[in-house]
Design an enzyme around this catalytic site. Structure first.
Site, PDB file in Angstrom:
ATOM      1  CG  PHE A 146      -1.985  -1.060   1.156  1.00  0.00           C
ATOM      2  CD1 PHE A 146      -3.253  -0.737   0.682  1.00  0.00           C
ATOM      3  CD2 PHE A 146      -1.727  -2.368   1.521  1.00  0.00           C
ATOM      4  CE1 PHE A 146      -4.242  -1.699   0.596  1.00  0.00           C
ATOM      5  CE2 PHE A 146      -2.711  -3.341   1.444  1.00  0.00           C
ATOM      6  CZ  PHE A 146      -3.973  -2.999   0.978  1.00  0.00           C
ATOM      7  CB  CYS A 147       2.461   2.948  -2.775  1.00  0.00           C
ATOM      8  SG  CYS A 147       3.723   4.164  -3.104  1.00  0.00           S
TER       9      CYS A 147
END
Length: 183
Positions: A146-147
């Site tokens: 999850f960027c």
């Protein structure tokens, strides 16, 4: 003709980024100088990212290299999103997490902007753009990355969590349980 249209569209989108379209470096000084020159720059960046789906500059954001123990919440609503125990250094220049605290706290949407196929991450409560999720995270933690844009989240240090109403997340931050889903 399609190529010209694509270039024109890209130029239009990038012009909206204005002062945010810098060369990527690991130094945070350029971002800090910009904010010192214009105190409203950070809030404009936050609005551009969260409301218009923008992306802040890699390696020049608050949490990309942040290692303190605590909780990351949605910047506008305060909704609990990620724990420091799921944060890892992806080398991307943005804070990266293996999983949200509660899978129901986020929504995922297909994003085909700029000719790329990505999965957008939005906060459920605020419906704000947070970043994207990719399948190149650590395999031993599920394989997801999850960027997340730093300006879309706020950090609550562990010693402030109880006082700020996030005490129920202490077992997750302390590593006693990986997420709410596993309770």
């Amino acid at each position: 003709m399609k190529l010209i249209t694509a270039f024109a569209a890209a130029a239009l989108v990038l012009s909206g980024a204005g002062v945010y379209a810098y060369a990527q470096t690991r130094a945070n000084e350029a971002a800090e100088q910009q904010v010192r020159r214009d105190p409203n720059a950070f809030e404009r960046l936050r609005a551009w990212v969260m409301e218009r789906g923008g992306t802040e500059r890699a390696f020049a954001n608050e949490y990309w290299d942040h290692h303190e123990t605590g909780l990351y919440v949605e910047a506008r609503t305060g909704e609990a999103l990620f724990a420091s125990t799921s944060k890892f250094d992806s080398g991307s220049g943005w804070p990266s997490f293996t999983r949200p605290i509660n899978p129901d706290a986020i929504t995922l949407h297909e994003d085909n902007a700029f000719g790329m196929r990505r999965i957008e991450v939005r906060s459920r409560e605020g419906n704000h753009h947070l970043g994207h999720v990719f399948d190149d995270g650590p395999r031993d933690s599920g394989g997801q990355r999850f960027c997340i844009n730093s300006c879309a989240i706020r950090f609550i240090p562990r010693d402030r969590m109880e006082a700020e109403g996030y005490g129920r997340y202490l077992p997750i931050v302390d590593g006693e349980t990986p997420s709410l889903a596993s309770r």
